[in-house]
Design a protein around this motif. Structure first.
Motif: not given
Lengths: 272, 272
Positions: A43-48, A71-74, A115-117
């Protein structure tokens, strides 16, 4: 194997996740949700996220991409019904600036709107297929962790993500190596065919008795060391990139999906 | 078939691309670079790239992801030696706000530092495998374009990208349908197994004689209409999203890669 583990061995995937979410099961997931894909997690920040997704696309054997969240949806809606990636894995590792900060049974407090998983396939699937074909897997028979080694094989870089491929080793009888290759190749979402069979030195492994991760496994008489691309590879790439925040599963504590192991594509149709 | 086409039929992939880059070949690529993957093409600004990549990951049958460029780098280094995506495809379509603006043999003037190029698998690969297995493909034998239809099958959305799946139809002898399914399933990077065989109405196609794209193809006596996910699907999703700028290949005018059709993974190792 704990009593909890015994109890959940025959449970449906949704029930196992529900027990994990409720905090009633926090151990490893090997042998649970049999017949369904289990996955590694990053799980990383969207920027990466775009660079990491490119890294996975370019290195599909160590990093087989099984699912990606919005992005942001778990909720990992393509991988199963009601999968909340913040709570449905038994244990998480939180990395800051490339270093392990702490382990935790839930990431509800750490999850952020950017966050993106990423769910990446793991070796459980092809190991089961090997065993069913009568090819024993020593570390499973002896309740150890598979030995893993940093090889000299370069991965294909993407943005800040790069590094050597980590490989896992299983000793296979010489007359079953071809079968093991053919069987595991059927599972591209579980690392596919081996990357090497035979002389460890050929891929930069100088001492087969001293793995970089996991437990040593003896190479018995008549066995050939066979090396598969390993899901620790993206973890090393993430550590090397030293991004500010990254969350992974704790090794062995995987996400159990509702995707059958033999599914043609790892996507649960929204309408099904 | 033009004389140029005849001349290039036996040429190496690199030579075909070199002729295209030099402007000496601008026709369709069917039958060229035999044995190597050809791909559809979508080039988008980086702001939309993560969502588009998620759309492809969630819809791998219509959008099989074969390669992704670095942002702003036109060299598709994972797919072949010296592939410049700005010049190495015979013809491009430029879309603005979701509408076709114009076609052009080069996009050197349109390429920008924020562009990301996506190469997506196409049907040429499995069609060749069908023909080699003795399963005739009518539109190829009759030099027509495969009939394509908008189905009622929803794709899995990602960001602004969504819509119905476009399918292509081939009439297959009833006693070879199982073979056609088994053969095409071996090529997940070329749309894989069909999404439907039989009654067109079951997937929302009311008149099989009137395709939405391509040429009509007769369903002869004893043939079953078989439907595969089609690479026009992402094009429709891109048009629907109406993003400011997008570049695709002109249909039939594909990217010819150096990746063998039977490669386990579509990645040319940087060192090989």
């Amino acid at each position: 194997m704990t009593t909890d583990h015994e109890r959940l061995r025959r449970a449906e995937t949704a029930e196992v996740r529900s027990e994990i979410r409720a905090g009633r099961y926090r151990a490893h997931t090997a042998g649970l949700g049999l017949g369904f894909l289990q996955t590694n997690l990053a799980i990383l920040p969207a920027a990466f996220a775009l660079d990491f997704m490119r890294y996975c696309q370019r290195n599909p054997k160590p990093c087989p991409l099984v699912g990606v969240s919005d992005t942001g949806n778990p909720m990992m809606f393509t991988l199963g019904r009601d999968i909340d990636i913040r709570t449905d894995v038994p244990a998480y590792n939180i990395y800051r600036e490339g270093r392990l900060d702490h382990s935790t049974p839930s990431i509800e407090d750490t999850w952020r709107a950017d966050m993106v998983a990423f769910a990446l396939g793991c070796s459980f699937t092809f190991e089961r297929a090997l065993i069913e074909a009568g090819i024993p897997v020593w570390h499973i028979d002896n309740d150890r962790t598979v030995p893993m080694f940093r090889s000299n094989i370069d991965t294909v870089p993407a943005g800040p993500f790069s590094g050597k491929m980590v490989v896992s080793m299983r000793g296979i009888a010489a007359d079953r190596v071809a079968d093991a290759i053919e069987i595991s190749r059927r599972y591209p979402l579980a690392h596919g065919a081996p990357v090497h069979a035979g002389d460890p030195d050929a891929i930069g492994i100088s001492d087969i008795a001293r793995p970089d991760w996991g437990d040593p496994a003896p190479i018995g008489e008549g066995l050939v060391p066979v090396f598969w691309a390993c899901g620790v590879t993206p973890q090393v790439a993430i550590e090397t990139a030293a991004i500010p925040l990254c969350i992974t599963h704790k090794p062995g504590h995987m996400l159990i999906t509702d995707i059958p192991e033999d599914a043609e594509v790892p996507v649960l149709r929204p309408t099904s």
